[in-house]
Design an enzyme around this catalytic site. Structure first.
Site, PDB file in Angstrom:
ATOM      1  N   HIS A  22      -6.877   1.132  -6.693  1.00 34.51           N
ATOM      2  CA  HIS A  22      -7.404  -0.061  -5.314  1.00 34.51           C
ATOM      3  C   HIS A  22      -7.970  -1.303  -6.094  1.00 34.51           C
ATOM      4  CE1 HIS A  22      -7.737  -1.250  -1.508  1.00 34.51           C
ATOM      5  NE2 HIS A  22      -8.620  -0.402  -0.906  1.00 34.51           N
ATOM      6  N   GLN A  34      -9.867  -3.829  -3.650  1.00 35.69           N
ATOM      7  CA  GLN A  34     -11.248  -3.405  -2.990  1.00 35.69           C
ATOM      8  C   GLN A  34     -12.310  -3.902  -4.268  1.00 35.69           C
ATOM      9  OE1 GLN A  34     -12.166  -1.903  -0.341  1.00 35.69           O
ATOM     10  NE2 GLN A  34     -14.017  -2.500  -1.042  1.00 35.69           N
ATOM     11  N   ASP A  64     -17.336   7.076  -1.454  1.00 35.02           N
ATOM     12  CA  ASP A  64     -15.969   6.815  -0.576  1.00 35.02           C
ATOM     13  C   ASP A  64     -15.755   8.146  -0.113  1.00 35.02           C
ATOM     14  OD1 ASP A  64     -13.555   6.171   0.241  1.00 35.02           O
ATOM     15  OD2 ASP A  64     -12.563   6.078  -1.775  1.00 35.02           O
ATOM     16  N   ARG A 111     -13.315  -8.950   0.657  1.00 33.29           N
ATOM     17  CA  ARG A 111     -12.070  -8.602   0.721  1.00 33.29           C
ATOM     18  C   ARG A 111     -11.197  -9.889   0.842  1.00 33.29           C
ATOM     19  NH1 ARG A 111     -10.219  -3.501   1.047  1.00 33.29           N
ATOM     20  NH2 ARG A 111      -8.350  -4.417   0.491  1.00 33.29           N
ATOM     21  N   CYS A 148     -16.563   1.459   0.287  1.00 32.67           N
ATOM     22  CA  CYS A 148     -15.324   0.632   0.613  1.00 32.67           C
ATOM     23  C   CYS A 148     -14.949   0.719   2.085  1.00 32.67           C
ATOM     24  CB  CYS A 148     -14.240   1.231  -0.392  1.00 32.67           C
ATOM     25  SG  CYS A 148     -13.714   2.896  -0.044  1.00 32.67           S
ATOM     26  N   ARG A 181       0.842  -1.116  -0.025  1.00 36.01           N
ATOM     27  CA  ARG A 181      -0.161   0.018  -0.084  1.00 36.01           C
ATOM     28  C   ARG A 181       0.831   1.221  -0.019  1.00 36.01           C
ATOM     29  NH1 ARG A 181      -5.378   1.089   3.547  1.00 36.01           N
ATOM     30  NH2 ARG A 181      -5.996  -0.147   1.747  1.00 36.01           N
TER      31      ARG A 181
HETATM   32  N1   CP Z   1     -11.294  -0.422   2.293  1.00 33.45           N
HETATM   33  C1   CP Z   1      -9.959  -0.596   2.571  1.00 33.45           C
HETATM   34  O1   CP Z   1      -9.097  -0.575   1.813  1.00 33.45           O
HETATM   35  O2   CP Z   1      -9.691  -0.537   3.991  1.00 33.45           O
HETATM   36  P1   CP Z   1      -8.566  -0.211   4.724  1.00 33.45           P
HETATM   37  O3   CP Z   1      -8.140   1.337   4.359  1.00 33.45           O
HETATM   38  O4   CP Z   1      -8.802  -0.378   6.286  1.00 33.45           O
HETATM   39  O5   CP Z   1      -7.490  -1.345   4.235  1.00 33.45           O
HETATM   40  N1  NVA Z   2     -10.018   6.626  -1.241  1.00 32.18           N
HETATM   41  C1  NVA Z   2      -9.662   6.193   0.089  1.00 32.18           C
HETATM   42  C2  NVA Z   2      -9.875   4.604   0.106  1.00 32.18           C
HETATM   43  C3  NVA Z   2      -9.523   4.127   1.403  1.00 32.18           C
HETATM   44  C4  NVA Z   2      -9.615   2.486   1.287  1.00 32.18           C
HETATM   45  C5  NVA Z   2      -8.155   6.576   0.366  1.00 32.18           C
HETATM   46  O1  NVA Z   2      -7.294   6.404  -0.613  1.00 32.18           O
HETATM   47  O2  NVA Z   2      -7.922   7.045   1.515  1.00 32.18           O
END
Ligand code: CP
Ligand code: NVA
Length: 303
Positions: free
Chosen positions: A131, A134, A222, A290, A262, A104
């Site tokens: 992402h 997701q 989101d 997930r 999400c 990430r």
């Molecule tokens: N939706 C998602 O990716 O959640 P986290 O940021 O908690 O991993």
């Molecule tokens: N768009 C959000 C998604 C989190 C899972 C972010 O990047 O923070």
């Protein structure tokens, strides 16, 4: 599946996406029936996080355990990706120890570099641009609830962000028409939209939530401010006022429309608490799926 990495759903064929979803569905049924798997016995996944996470971290780590393998969490303070040593060196060193890398990251280029220099599979656990994991869980959820994917319309209310981009990639691959309602200046990336449209996908960009929600089968939202954009919080709160999934917007969508998010959610901003708990809400099914979708990815790439 004939790919080394999962960086973007745009690089997968519809058949490969369905292979992941079918594998996920089988693994879920088997887990619920108490079947034990050892297909990743003795294998290790390195999980690099430059940003916080609940779902991604816990579902990948649990997924590895359930498949007989092991996961190592490398948080922002552990390896200092791009600061303490180069991404290239980290990818080469990790490839000498582990059987897969999930990361990430902030810059999308970082995940591309990891994939370029690692000899083991690399999975994108979220970048500023995309992402994909997701959306694999989301497609599994839609498939379970609606029994089909092709022919549906998904409306995204909010920022043209990483989740919106991967929804554009994933939905258009499987024949779901994608619509977004966002304030001017917050549209999704032109390259992502253009590529999906050129490949024959339906992507519509609108600026009126009610118009976009009309006749939608799915309303998805989101956070307005994504991780790493914290300095824009106040400006975005102002720009996105009115771009919320609430019960009034649900009435505009099709009967039986799904409500998706999400997570994490900011209740009272992009979604009301009431809409998140409404009959059509599948937000916690998405979170749980997930695990199953990612186990499928791990099994297909690493076993
Ligand atoms: N939706 C998602 O990716 O959640 P986290 O940021 O908690 O991993
Ligand atoms: N768009 C959000 C998604 C989190 C899972 C972010 O990047 O923070």
């Amino acid at each position: 599946m004939n790919v080394k990495d999962i960086i973007s759903l745009a690089s997968l064929s519809a058949a490969e996406i369905y292979e992941i979803l079918e594998t996920a569905r089988n693994l879920k049924l088997e887990l619920n029936a108490g079947v034990k798997h050892e297909m990743l016995y003795g294998k290790t996944l390195a999980m690099i996080f430059q940003k916080p996470s609940l779902r991604t971290r816990v579902s990948f780590e649990t997924g590895m355990t359930q498949l007989g393998g092991h996961a190592i969490y490398l948080g922002p303070e552990d390896i200092k990706l791009g600061e303490r040593e180069t991404t290239e060196d980290i990818a080469i060193v990790l490839s000498g120890y582990v059987d897969g890398i999930m990361a990430r990251v902030f810059e999308h280029q970082t995940i591309l570099d990891l994939a370029k220099y690692a000899s083991v599979p690399v999975i994108n656990g979220l970048s500023n641009l995309l992402h994909p994991c997701q959306i694999l869980g989301d497609l599994l959820t839609i498939w379970e609830k609606k029994r089909e994917l092709s022919g549906l319309t998904l409306t995204f209310i909010g920022d043209g962000n990483n989740v919106a981009h991967s929804l554009i990639n994933g939905c258009t691959k499987v024949g779901i028409a994608f619509r977004i309602a966002c304030p001017g200046g917050y549209e999704p990336d032109e390259a992502v939209v253009g590529a999906a449209q050129q490949a024959g996908g339906s992507v519509e960009i609108l600026h009126d939530p009610e118009e976009a929600a009309s006749r939608a089968d799915i309303l998805y939202t989101d956070v307005w401010t994504s991780m790493g954009q914290e300095t824009q919080t106040e400006e975005k709160k102002h720009a996105f006022s009115g771009f919320s999934v609430d019960e009034a917007l649900l009435k505009v969508a099709n009967n039986g429309a799904l409500v998706m998010h999400c997570l994490p959610a900011h209740y009272g901003e992009e979604i009301t608490y009431e809409a998140s708990r409404s009959t059509g809400s599948v937000i916690f099914d998405q979170a749980q799926n997930r695990l199953h979708a990612q186990k499928a990815v791990l099994a297909l790439l690493m076993s």
